[in-house]
Design an enzyme around this catalytic site. Structure first.
Site, PDB file in Angstrom:
ATOM      1  CE  LYS A   1      51.062  65.187  38.280  1.00 11.44           C
ATOM      2  NZ  LYS A   1      50.916  64.354  37.086  1.00 11.44           N
TER       3      LYS A   1
ATOM      4  N   GLY B   1      50.172  53.778  39.328  1.00  9.53           N
ATOM      5  CA  GLY B   1      50.964  54.029  38.127  1.00  9.53           C
ATOM      6  C   GLY B   1      51.944  52.898  37.892  1.00  9.53           C
ATOM      7  CB  SER B   2      54.930  52.727  35.739  1.00 10.91           C
ATOM      8  OG  SER B   2      55.824  53.669  36.301  1.00 10.91           O
TER       9      SER B   2
ATOM     10  N   GLY C   1      56.602  53.802  40.903  1.00 14.57           N
ATOM     11  CA  GLY C   1      56.232  53.387  42.247  1.00 14.57           C
ATOM     12  C   GLY C   1      57.436  53.044  43.110  1.00 14.57           C
TER      13      GLY C   1
ATOM     14  CD  GLU D   1      46.644  49.048  41.131  1.00 12.37           C
ATOM     15  OE1 GLU D   1      47.267  48.044  40.705  1.00 12.37           O
ATOM     16  OE2 GLU D   1      46.079  49.851  40.394  1.00 12.37           O
TER      17      GLU D   1
ATOM     18  CB  CYS E   1      46.748  47.897  36.541  1.00  8.43           C
ATOM     19  SG  CYS E   1      45.230  48.258  37.443  1.00  8.43           S
TER      20      CYS E   1
ATOM     21  CD  GLU F   1      51.583  47.019  33.395  1.00  3.27           C
ATOM     22  OE1 GLU F   1      50.408  46.910  33.793  1.00  3.27           O
ATOM     23  OE2 GLU F   1      52.437  47.711  33.977  1.00  3.27           O
TER      24      GLU F   1
END
Length: 495
Positions: A175, A228-229, A233, A250, A284, A385
């Site tokens: 995906k 992802g974020s 997550g 991650e 990231c 971030e």
């Protein structure tokens, strides 16, 4: 004429069950429509899982060296189509061609590394505590793996996840992020061309809150790998924990480059420019904090600002472009919000701080490379971030203070220290609370044969890349063979 793309489910390219599609546009030029992609629903995920389960039953019986041979052919095909793939990625997510070529090369390297693991996948043989008994462990595949990937490395990250999963004998449902569906479509075409059995790979396009959610919540998908974020997550982690799934996360980073008074300042300057503004800061591992020791702070900032202001913004497919656009309108608006936050918290704007406009820039999501000084430890610019071309500069007096600033955030992905002092360098490797630390190099970059990942709220302990990822995508099975011809009771008959 607009091209309409499809999902790959059940060995066929098929339309979504919803009948709905979303637009994929070039972030450097919103008039450039790349195509329409499926806005799939939960029923499409169900169909993909059914097919992937059938594929797994066949694929798990394929010898690992033969699986590796297919991935080697994938690497060859990626190499042959490197320029084409780089152009596709730059068109749909914006970073310059030099960077997307590197993205393809990561996929090539990952394919070749996976191919070699097909003849390894080491278990262990160990001596038994009993006579005439053999003890060993081996690696076995798990099942259907759901892979949810981000926009910033449209080819590299899907290959980091898919190739080890496939090599270990699992089937895969990919995906991809909604911003980069075309790259994943071509990747699946290449996997099929290389000889991967069709039902071993499924591609389901769509929104994360629909397709990603359905994949994470599906009872027949025992493995989830998510990049992802941290916010998303957290939901993925809660769901997988409740359902007892194997999970690799991650997520975010707030990475610091530390430059001490004794550093090679020319080298450090090149490093922070690449680390902070490469991929428009949308990594990231991006250098989002620059920690400068007192003695070199002012002169270094002046040189940095002069270089940053000369960076050329534009379409990444055009020669001379240094910095591409942000990926979409939401990303641009987020960066713009942080300009107000910086002002409210007393940071000093050195350069940038606004949307880049004029000519072709008006058609895309461009933002000037931005530097703030006077950022204090604990402030939002130090802690949060931003995921854009924004660099926060923090002044420190000592290496110990610099280490504390680096460690004083909730993330722990990457860090960097520039120094000529070997003792300080090795202390940094030991004391900086990150999954990755560079000495005299920026915070970004990864090599396919080494583990990649972070600590604290960056991840959950698993790693991508290197040998460790093969442990994530396989189960350890222990086998005992007792050839004594009599009952032997471990821990009883041998003591």
């Amino acid at each position: 004429m607009t091209t309409t793309y499809r999902n790959f489910i059940g060995g066929q390219w098929i339309a979504p069950s919803t009948g709905a599609y979303f637009e994929n546009r070039n972030p450097a030029d919103q008039h450039d429509l790349i195509g329409l992609f499926p806005a799939s629903g939960a029923a499409d995920v169900d169909a993909a899982v059914d097919s992937a389960r059938r594929g797994f039953e066949r694929w798990k019986r394929t010898p690992a060296p033969a699986r590796g041979d297919i991935l080697r052919r994938v690497g060859d095909l990626l190499a042959a189509r490197k320029e084409e793939l780089a152009d596709i990625m730059t068109r749909e997510m914006g970073k310059p061609l030099a960077e997307t070529r590197g993205d393809v090369q990561e996929g090539i390297d990952t394919a070749y590394y996976a191919a070699t693991e097909g003849r390894r996948l080491f278990g262990h043989t160990v001596p038994s505590e009993l006579a005439n008994k053999w003890a060993m462990s081996m690696r076995r595949p798990i099942g259907v793996c759901g892979l949810i990937t981000p926009f910033n490395f449209p080819l590299a990250i899907p290959t980091w996840k898919a190739f080890p999963a496939l090599l270990c004998g699992n089937s895969v449902i990919l995906k991809p992020a909604e911003d980069v569906p075309h790259t994943s479509t071509v990747l699946v075409e290449i996997l099929l061309e290389a000889g991967l059995p069709p039902e071993v790979i499924q591609l389901v396009h769509g929104m994360g809150e629909v397709v990603g959610k359905a994949l994470v919540e599906h009872a027949q998908v025992p493995v989830i790998s998510f990049t992802g974020s941290t916010e998303t997550g957290r939901f993925v982690g809660e769901t997988c924990g409740r359902m007892h799934k194997r999970l690799s996360l991650e997520m975010g980073g707030k990475n610091a480059q530390i430059v001490l008074d004794d550093a090679d300042l020319d080298l450090a300057l090149d490093g922070v420019l690449w680390g902070a503004f490469g991929t428009t800061g949308q990594r990231c591992t991006a250098t989002s904090r620059l920690v400068l020791q007192d003695g070199i702070h002012d002169a270094f900032v002046a040189r940095l600002a002069a270089r940053a202001e000369k960076l050329v913004l534009g379409d990444g497919r055009k020669a001379g472009t240094d910095v591409g656009p942000l990926v979409n309108q939401a990303a641009l608006e987020k960066v713009q919000r942080y300009m107000g936050i910086a002002e409210a918290q007393g940071a000093t704007l050195v350069c940038g701080g606004e949307r880049a406009t004029g000519g072709a820039l008006d058609e895309g999501f461009f933002f000037k490379p931005t530097i703030f000084t006077g950022v204090t430890a604990g402030s939002r610019l130090d802690q949060e971030e931003i995921f854009g071309p924004v660099l926060s500069v923090i002044r420190v007096k000592t290496a110990e203070e610099a280490f504390a600033v680096n460690n004083g955030v909730r993330y722990g992905l990457s860090s960097s220290v520039y120094t000529r002092n070997v003792n300080v360098a090795f202390r940094a490797l030991q004391e900086l609370d990150n999954g990755i630390t560079y000495v005299n190099a920026p915070t970004i970059g990864a090599e396919a044969h080494l583990p990649f990942g972070g600590v604290k709220e960056t991840g959950n302990g698993h790693r991508e890349g290197g040998w460790e990822v093969y442990e994530f995508y396989s189960e350890t099975k222990v086998g005992y063979v007792d050839y004594s011809g009599s009952l032997q009771r471990a821990q009883i008959d041998n003591y």
